[in-house]
Design an enzyme around this catalytic site. Structure first.
Site, mmCIF file in Angstrom:
data_model
loop_
_atom_site.group_PDB
_atom_site.id
_atom_site.type_symbol
_atom_site.label_atom_id
_atom_site.label_comp_id
_atom_site.label_asym_id
_atom_site.label_seq_id
_atom_site.Cartn_x
_atom_site.Cartn_y
_atom_site.Cartn_z
ATOM 1 N N LYS A 57 0.834 -1.210 0.000
ATOM 2 C CA LYS A 57 0.000 0.000 0.000
ATOM 3 C C LYS A 57 0.866 1.257 0.000
ATOM 4 O O LYS A 57 2.062 1.185 0.336
ATOM 5 C CB LYS A 57 -0.958 -0.038 1.197
ATOM 6 C CG LYS A 57 -0.290 -0.176 2.537
ATOM 7 C CD LYS A 57 -1.287 -0.685 3.588
ATOM 8 C CE LYS A 57 -0.669 -0.587 4.979
ATOM 9 N NZ LYS A 57 -1.501 -1.216 6.005
ATOM 10 N N ARG A 156 -11.508 -0.641 13.181
ATOM 11 C CA ARG A 156 -11.092 0.136 12.024
ATOM 12 C C ARG A 156 -11.767 -0.387 10.756
ATOM 13 O O ARG A 156 -12.566 0.315 10.155
ATOM 14 C CB ARG A 156 -9.561 0.106 11.884
ATOM 15 C CG ARG A 156 -9.041 1.055 10.826
ATOM 16 C CD ARG A 156 -7.540 1.036 10.686
ATOM 17 N NE ARG A 156 -7.012 -0.208 10.105
ATOM 18 C CZ ARG A 156 -5.777 -0.358 9.673
ATOM 19 N NH1 ARG A 156 -4.900 0.647 9.765
ATOM 20 N NH2 ARG A 156 -5.368 -1.510 9.172
ATOM 21 N N TYR A 278 14.868 31.043 8.737
ATOM 22 C CA TYR A 278 13.601 31.702 9.065
ATOM 23 C C TYR A 278 13.449 31.893 10.566
ATOM 24 O O TYR A 278 13.707 30.962 11.346
ATOM 25 C CB TYR A 278 12.423 30.862 8.570
ATOM 26 C CG TYR A 278 12.165 30.949 7.093
ATOM 27 C CD1 TYR A 278 11.937 32.177 6.477
ATOM 28 C CD2 TYR A 278 12.124 29.800 6.314
ATOM 29 C CE1 TYR A 278 11.679 32.251 5.116
ATOM 30 C CE2 TYR A 278 11.865 29.857 4.955
ATOM 31 C CZ TYR A 278 11.646 31.092 4.366
ATOM 32 O OH TYR A 278 11.392 31.162 3.021
ATOM 33 N N MET A 324 11.266 24.700 3.137
ATOM 34 C CA MET A 324 10.581 23.825 2.182
ATOM 35 C C MET A 324 11.570 23.041 1.326
ATOM 36 O O MET A 324 11.398 21.837 1.093
ATOM 37 C CB MET A 324 9.669 24.665 1.279
ATOM 38 C CG MET A 324 8.820 23.833 0.335
ATOM 39 S SD MET A 324 7.880 24.845 -0.812
ATOM 40 C CE MET A 324 6.734 25.654 0.289
HETATM 41 C C1 LIG Z 1 -0.735 -2.165 6.651
HETATM 42 C C2 LIG Z 1 -1.328 -3.480 6.928
HETATM 43 C C3 LIG Z 1 -0.499 -4.597 7.037
HETATM 44 C C4 LIG Z 1 1.010 -4.508 7.067
HETATM 45 O O1 LIG Z 1 1.384 -3.942 8.315
HETATM 46 P P1 LIG Z 1 2.910 -3.752 8.727
HETATM 47 O O2 LIG Z 1 2.836 -3.295 10.141
HETATM 48 O O3 LIG Z 1 3.450 -2.681 7.828
HETATM 49 O O4 LIG Z 1 3.602 -5.034 8.542
HETATM 50 C C5 LIG Z 1 -1.106 -5.832 7.174
HETATM 51 N N1 LIG Z 1 -2.453 -5.958 7.219
HETATM 52 C C6 LIG Z 1 -3.271 -4.884 7.141
HETATM 53 C C7 LIG Z 1 -4.747 -5.087 7.219
HETATM 54 C C8 LIG Z 1 -2.740 -3.607 7.004
HETATM 55 O O5 LIG Z 1 -3.542 -2.554 6.949
#
Ligand SMILES: *Cc1c(COP(=O)(O)O)cnc(C)c1O
Length: 383
Positions: A57, A156, A278, A324
């Site tokens: 992701k 969640r 700054y 920046m």
């Molecule tokens: C992000 C995620 C993972 C991976 O988690 P890590 O802590 O990065 O290994 C696995 N399962 C779900 C549902 C996630 O959202």
């Protein structure tokens, strides 16, 4: 288990993730795909038989989902997870057909046809999503793969316990759904002493028994280190693959994956009392030699992240505020003339890990990685 089949993904230009030439960039991000592969092997070795997916992701935690997927495929990994349908579509285009790609956040209503066309598997998080995918399967005239996520105690994503119980009593609820995995996610896997982990595991056990029999998946990176009872049939590591420590209470069992360097844009000498940057938040006590580097919060370097860069093992503290596009370093610890325009200093590497940088900012390695900006020259090695 590791095989080197090379799996028929389209060949990647070694730097296909890079849009900026090395000469034109202010910073260089080196991503070691060989280290990602070694991290996958290390996790796999702990799993005693369970399969191991790769979580990609947020563009592979900011490091390039397509490049990481190709590297993991060479280790035999053929199950990937992304968060969003859009990420899944892009990844499918990049890697072609073959590996399973699961969409963790589920499919937005009305997007089922698009997911089907791209050959993606939803993670079904609600009874409404289950019904929508069941109808998609009916329309397609064949059963369609999916994972079912249950909420074992994180509030969640996933079906709530009451929803699981309702769906379990509904005749035909899973008609046309090829349940590849029943899964859940741990809220406190990085805290091995927390009773919440065992509580979630037992709730997962209870909920999955209400559903049709299918392989199970619970552990993220840290979950793998909670012990074999958390491994089930499939682990889903992300962060650990990318070198973030999955055991924050102990030394990092993973290899570092990235190196981040920034170019010196200019050097100067200043006298006592000179205000720096700054807000003049820093004033020189005495004469100082300074270097300004071409990296700032516009590159995802938080204003509160680690407060030093490194050059040949010498610590070069930041002085004044992070801008920046630039940061001012005190280079007085180096011999005069040692560091000049165009030279590279290190922000993340052997002297300062991703977790170190995160700790200074009061954040986590995950956020440091996914914040890394688009302006760097990206160099892939070890693929
Ligand atoms: C992000 C995620 C993972 C991976 O988690 P890590 O802590 O990065 O290994 C696995 N399962 C779900 C549902 C996630 O959202």
């Amino acid at each position: 288990m590791s095989d080197d089949t090379g799996r028929g993904f389209p060949a990647h230009d070694a730097n296909s993730g890079s849009t900026v030439s090395e000469a034109a960039a202010g910073g260089i991000l080196t991503i070691d795909l060989g280290a990602i592969r070694e991290n996958y092997r290390r996790l796999k070795a702990r799993l005693s038989g369970a399969r191991c997916a790769g979580v990609l992701k947020a563009d592979g935690y900011g490091l390039g989902a397509a490049q990481v997927a190709s590297a993991l495929a060479k280790e035999g990994c053929d199950i990937f997870f992304v968060a969003l349908l859009g990420e899944g579509i892009a990844l499918r285009k990049a890697i072609g057909h073959g590996p399973d790609i699961f969409v963790l956040n589920g499919l937005p209503p009305g997007s089922e046809a698009e997911a089907l066309a791209a050959g993606l598997c939803p993670v079904i998080n609600s009874a409404v999503q289950l019904k929508a995918w069941r109808e998609t399967a009916r329309g397609a005239g064949r059963s369609l793969p999916a994972a079912i996520q249950v909420d074992s105690g994180m509030a969640r994503l996933g079906m709530a316990p009451a929803e699981v119980e309702t769906v379990a009593c509904e005749a035909g609820a899973f008609d046309g759904i090829d349940i590849r995995f029943v899964m859940s996610h741990l809220a406190r896997a990085d805290e091995p002493q927390q009773a919440a982990n065992e509580k979630q595991r037992l709730e997962f056990e209870r909920l999955r028994k209400l559903l049709p029999l299918a392989p199970a998946s619970l552990a993220n990176s840290s979950g793998i280190f909670l012990g074999p009872e958390y491994h089930y049939d499939l682990a889903r590591p992300g962060a650990a693959l990318y070198g973030v420590n999955p055991t924050p209470h102990a030394p990092n069992p993973m290899l570092p994956v990235i190196r981040l360097q920034a170019k010196v844009a200019q050097t100067r000498e200043i006298g006592a009392g000179t205000g720096i940057g700054y807000g003049h938040t820093h004033q020189a006590d005495g004469p100082l030699r300074l270097a300004t580097i071409s990296l700032g919060y516009g590159d995802g370097w938080h204003r509160r992240a680690a407060s030093a860069a490194w050059f040949e093992g010498v610590r070069l503290p930041f002085v004044g505020r992070v801008s920046m596009d630039s940061i001012i370093l005190d280079i007085s610890a180096l011999p005069a003339g040692r560091l000049g325009e165009g030279d590279l200093v290190e922000l993340i590497g052997p002297s300062q890990s991703v977790d170190d940088a995160a700790g200074h900012a009061g954040t986590i390695g995950y956020e440091v990685l996914t914040s890394l900006g688009a302006r760097f020259h990206r160099r892939y090695i070890g693929g």
